[in-house]
Structures are given as structure tokens and as C-alpha cells.
Design a protein around this motif. Structure first.
Motif, PDB file in Angstrom:
ATOM      1  N   GLY A 195      -0.705  10.601  -6.831  1.00 10.23           N
ATOM      2  CA  GLY A 195      -0.830  11.627  -7.866  1.00 10.23           C
ATOM      3  C   GLY A 195      -0.135  12.916  -7.477  1.00 10.23           C
ATOM      4  O   GLY A 195       0.542  13.542  -8.304  1.00 10.23           O
ATOM      5  N   ASP A 196      -0.284  13.317  -6.223  1.00 11.30           N
ATOM      6  CA  ASP A 196       0.399  14.527  -5.743  1.00 11.30           C
ATOM      7  C   ASP A 196       1.915  14.348  -5.760  1.00 11.30           C
ATOM      8  O   ASP A 196       2.647  15.260  -6.129  1.00 11.30           O
ATOM      9  N   ILE A 197       2.373  13.166  -5.360  1.00 13.54           N
ATOM     10  CA  ILE A 197       3.814  12.895  -5.373  1.00 13.54           C
ATOM     11  C   ILE A 197       4.348  12.960  -6.807  1.00 13.54           C
ATOM     12  O   ILE A 197       5.388  13.567  -7.062  1.00 13.54           O
ATOM     13  N   PHE A 198       3.632  12.354  -7.743  1.00  6.97           N
ATOM     14  CA  PHE A 198       4.071  12.380  -9.137  1.00  6.97           C
ATOM     15  C   PHE A 198       4.008  13.784  -9.735  1.00  6.97           C
ATOM     16  O   PHE A 198       4.831  14.140 -10.567  1.00  6.97           O
TER      17      PHE A 198
ATOM     18  N   ALA B  22      -4.939   6.493  -1.620  1.00 12.36           N
ATOM     19  CA  ALA B  22      -3.579   6.152  -2.047  1.00 12.36           C
ATOM     20  C   ALA B  22      -3.289   6.745  -3.425  1.00 12.36           C
ATOM     21  O   ALA B  22      -2.203   7.292  -3.661  1.00 12.36           O
ATOM     22  N   GLY B  23      -4.243   6.660  -4.314  1.00  9.80           N
ATOM     23  CA  GLY B  23      -4.073   7.218  -5.657  1.00  9.80           C
ATOM     24  C   GLY B  23      -3.943   8.731  -5.648  1.00  9.80           C
ATOM     25  O   GLY B  23      -3.151   9.301  -6.410  1.00  9.80           O
ATOM     26  N   MET B  24      -4.712   9.378  -4.792  1.00 14.60           N
ATOM     27  CA  MET B  24      -4.630  10.838  -4.712  1.00 14.60           C
ATOM     28  C   MET B  24      -3.274  11.272  -4.163  1.00 14.60           C
ATOM     29  O   MET B  24      -2.673  12.224  -4.671  1.00 14.60           O
TER      30      MET B  24
ATOM     31  N   ALA C 180       5.079   4.909  -4.224  1.00  6.43           N
ATOM     32  CA  ALA C 180       3.725   4.695  -4.767  1.00  6.43           C
ATOM     33  C   ALA C 180       3.221   3.275  -4.501  1.00  6.43           C
ATOM     34  O   ALA C 180       2.085   3.107  -4.010  1.00  6.43           O
ATOM     35  N   PRO C 181       4.003   2.234  -4.786  1.00  2.67           N
ATOM     36  CA  PRO C 181       3.504   0.889  -4.459  1.00  2.67           C
ATOM     37  C   PRO C 181       3.252   0.700  -2.961  1.00  2.67           C
ATOM     38  O   PRO C 181       2.294   0.024  -2.568  1.00  2.67           O
ATOM     39  N   ALA C 182       4.105   1.303  -2.121  1.00  6.72           N
ATOM     40  CA  ALA C 182       3.912   1.180  -0.675  1.00  6.72           C
ATOM     41  C   ALA C 182       2.598   1.819  -0.242  1.00  6.72           C
ATOM     42  O   ALA C 182       1.904   1.285   0.641  1.00  6.72           O
ATOM     43  N   LEU C 183       2.245   2.950  -0.847  1.00  7.02           N
ATOM     44  CA  LEU C 183       0.979   3.603  -0.508  1.00  7.02           C
ATOM     45  C   LEU C 183      -0.203   2.664  -0.749  1.00  7.02           C
ATOM     46  O   LEU C 183      -1.111   2.567   0.079  1.00  7.02           O
ATOM     47  N   PHE C 184      -0.185   1.973  -1.879  1.00  5.62           N
ATOM     48  CA  PHE C 184      -1.297   1.086  -2.212  1.00  5.62           C
ATOM     49  C   PHE C 184      -1.292  -0.179  -1.353  1.00  5.62           C
ATOM     50  O   PHE C 184      -2.326  -0.809  -1.168  1.00  5.62           O
ATOM     51  N   THR C 185      -0.133  -0.536  -0.818  1.00  6.40           N
ATOM     52  CA  THR C 185      -0.043  -1.688   0.071  1.00  6.40           C
ATOM     53  C   THR C 185      -0.496  -1.329   1.478  1.00  6.40           C
ATOM     54  O   THR C 185      -1.214  -2.099   2.121  1.00  6.40           O
ATOM     55  N   ILE C 186      -0.097  -0.158   1.940  1.00  7.20           N
ATOM     56  CA  ILE C 186      -0.354   0.239   3.323  1.00  7.20           C
ATOM     57  C   ILE C 186      -1.767   0.780   3.518  1.00  7.20           C
ATOM     58  O   ILE C 186      -2.447   0.429   4.488  1.00  7.20           O
TER      59      ILE C 186
ATOM     60  N   ALA D 148      22.283  14.836 -10.971  1.00 11.19           N
ATOM     61  CA  ALA D 148      21.621  13.827 -11.800  1.00 11.19           C
ATOM     62  C   ALA D 148      21.314  12.579 -10.978  1.00 11.19           C
ATOM     63  O   ALA D 148      20.207  12.020 -11.062  1.00 11.19           O
ATOM     64  N   GLY D 149      22.263  12.142 -10.163  1.00 14.72           N
ATOM     65  CA  GLY D 149      22.051  10.949  -9.343  1.00 14.72           C
ATOM     66  C   GLY D 149      20.945  11.129  -8.315  1.00 14.72           C
ATOM     67  O   GLY D 149      20.107  10.233  -8.130  1.00 14.72           O
ATOM     68  N   LEU D 150      20.944  12.279  -7.650  1.00 14.76           N
ATOM     69  CA  LEU D 150      19.893  12.550  -6.663  1.00 14.76           C
ATOM     70  C   LEU D 150      18.516  12.638  -7.331  1.00 14.76           C
ATOM     71  O   LEU D 150      17.523  12.103  -6.809  1.00 14.76           O
ATOM     72  N   TRP D 151      18.463  13.304  -8.467  1.00 18.50           N
ATOM     73  CA  TRP D 151      17.198  13.467  -9.186  1.00 18.50           C
ATOM     74  C   TRP D 151      16.665  12.117  -9.653  1.00 18.50           C
ATOM     75  O   TRP D 151      15.499  11.781  -9.403  1.00 18.50           O
ATOM     76  N   VAL D 152      17.488  11.343 -10.315  1.00 18.50           N
ATOM     77  CA  VAL D 152      17.039  10.034 -10.810  1.00 18.50           C
ATOM     78  C   VAL D 152      16.693   9.129  -9.629  1.00 18.50           C
ATOM     79  O   VAL D 152      15.704   8.389  -9.677  1.00 18.50           O
ATOM     80  N   GLY D 153      17.467   9.213  -8.563  1.00 15.39           N
ATOM     81  CA  GLY D 153      17.140   8.446  -7.368  1.00 15.39           C
ATOM     82  C   GLY D 153      15.776   8.809  -6.796  1.00 15.39           C
ATOM     83  O   GLY D 153      15.012   7.933  -6.373  1.00 15.39           O
ATOM     84  N   SER D 154      15.454  10.096  -6.816  1.00 16.71           N
ATOM     85  CA  SER D 154      14.143  10.514  -6.310  1.00 16.71           C
ATOM     86  C   SER D 154      13.016   9.999  -7.208  1.00 16.71           C
ATOM     87  O   SER D 154      11.957   9.603  -6.723  1.00 16.71           O
ATOM     88  N   MET D 155      13.275   9.990  -8.523  1.00 13.85           N
ATOM     89  CA  MET D 155      12.273   9.450  -9.450  1.00 13.85           C
ATOM     90  C   MET D 155      12.033   7.966  -9.185  1.00 13.85           C
ATOM     91  O   MET D 155      10.878   7.508  -9.145  1.00 13.85           O
ATOM     92  N   LEU D 156      13.123   7.214  -9.043  1.00 13.38           N
ATOM     93  CA  LEU D 156      13.004   5.779  -8.808  1.00 13.38           C
ATOM     94  C   LEU D 156      12.333   5.499  -7.469  1.00 13.38           C
ATOM     95  O   LEU D 156      11.474   4.613  -7.374  1.00 13.38           O
ATOM     96  N   ALA D 157      12.693   6.257  -6.438  1.00  7.54           N
ATOM     97  CA  ALA D 157      12.086   6.061  -5.122  1.00  7.54           C
ATOM     98  C   ALA D 157      10.585   6.360  -5.150  1.00  7.54           C
ATOM     99  O   ALA D 157       9.781   5.589  -4.622  1.00  7.54           O
ATOM    100  N   ALA D 158      10.221   7.466  -5.781  1.00  2.07           N
ATOM    101  CA  ALA D 158       8.803   7.844  -5.834  1.00  2.07           C
ATOM    102  C   ALA D 158       7.987   6.825  -6.619  1.00  2.07           C
ATOM    103  O   ALA D 158       6.924   6.389  -6.174  1.00  2.07           O
ATOM    104  N   GLY D 159       8.488   6.453  -7.778  1.00  2.00           N
ATOM    105  CA  GLY D 159       7.702   5.602  -8.666  1.00  2.00           C
ATOM    106  C   GLY D 159       7.694   4.135  -8.332  1.00  2.00           C
ATOM    107  O   GLY D 159       6.702   3.445  -8.589  1.00  2.00           O
ATOM    108  N   TYR D 160       8.787   3.645  -7.756  1.00  2.00           N
ATOM    109  CA  TYR D 160       8.912   2.201  -7.595  1.00  2.00           C
ATOM    110  C   TYR D 160       9.008   1.744  -6.143  1.00  2.00           C
ATOM    111  O   TYR D 160       9.024   0.543  -5.888  1.00  2.00           O
ATOM    112  N   LEU D 161       9.036   2.703  -5.210  1.00  2.00           N
ATOM    113  CA  LEU D 161       9.005   2.360  -3.782  1.00  2.00           C
ATOM    114  C   LEU D 161       7.812   3.002  -3.079  1.00  2.00           C
ATOM    115  O   LEU D 161       6.993   2.315  -2.472  1.00  2.00           O
TER     116      LEU D 161
END
Length: 154
Positions: free
Chosen positions: A47-50, A42-44, A29-35, A14-27
């Protein structure tokens, strides 16, 4: 797996799974749009990551639901509320992976066929609404996940 190790396994997964969700969504994805300067790319990628995260969520959620049911049947009643959290997270995952993400991908693909980014296409408003709905569903799933891990570590 021994009965004493199964709850630990549940908590770690559960911890690893939720951690992966938080990392993907809040670290990530925003980094992709910044970099990346091209927000379409970045959106494509996001989208694949999500999409991958949604499939992972579906599988992990089912496994944890089976485990939680087994624990409750064995008299570990603290897992009763976690079953409801997992069911709600499964529903969020299904809404994202079966409804919202495919719809957004179809709008993006159609815009690309017409030679323009989705945000410059006639479907931009609908895409924006779907993106907003997807973000809300992901936020709900993330908060439920944090509650799940919190409860699992008691």
C-alpha cells in the motif's frame, strides 16, 4: 533544453515512469506476498509503495502533459494522441491516490484498531471490492502507459 532533445527527454521520462509502475505493480507487490509470511504486513508495505507510485504518477503525468502540449503547439502533432493517454493516466492516478488507496487504508487502520487484520474484519468484503477496483484501475493505467511509451518511441 534544445528542441531536438526535448522529445528524447519525454520518451526517457515516460519509459522510466511506466517501468516503475510495472515493476511496483507486477514484480515488487507480488514478491512481497510471496516472501513475507504475514500478509497484513505485506499489504501495508505494498500500500505504501502504491501510494508513492500514485504521487509520482501525478507529478510525472503533469510534466509530460505540459511537454506534450508544448510539442503540439510547435507542430509535432504525433503528441496529440499522447495527451489523451496522459490525461487518462492522470485520471487513473487520481482515482487511486485520492479515492481508493485512502479508503482502503482507512478500512485497514480501523480493523487494526479493533485488533484484527482487515481481511478478518467486518470490512473484509468492502476491502476486497476496493482492492479489485484498484487492481483494475492500475491495470488500465499500466496498459495506457505501455501504449504511451510505444507511441513515444515511433
Amino acid at each position: 533544453m534544445s528542441a531536438s532533445k526535448a522529445p528524447r527527454f519525454f520518451t526517457v521520462v515516460a519509459g522510466l515512469w511506466v517501468g516503475s509502475m510495472l515493476a511496483a505493480g507486477y514484480l515488487v507487490a507480488p514478491a512481497l506476498f510471496t516472501i513475507l509470511t504475514d500478509h497484513q504486513v505485506a499489504g501495508m508495505i505494498a500500500g505504501d509503495i502504491f501510494r508513492i507510485e500514485a504521487y509520482l504518477s501525478f507529478v510525472v503525468c503533469l510534466v509530460l502533459l505540459v511537454m506534450a502540449n508544448r510539442f503540439v503547439n510547435q507542430g509535432q502533432f504525433q503528441y496529440q494522441s499522447m495527451r489523451w493517454l496522459l490525461l487518462a493516466m492522470l485520471i487513473c492516478s487520481l482515482i487511486g491516490s485520492v479515492v481508493l488507496l485512502p479508503w482502503m487504508s482507512a478500512l485497514r487502520d480501523q480493523a487494526l484498531l479493533e485488533g484484527m487484520p482487515v481481511m478478518q474484519s467486518p470490512a473484509a468484503t468492502m476491502f476486497g471490492r476496493l482492492h479489485g477496483a484498484s487492481s483494475i484501475v492500475y491495470l488500465i493505467q499500466s496498459l495506457l502507459g505501455i501504449k504511451l511509451v510505444w507511441d513515444a518511441t515511433k
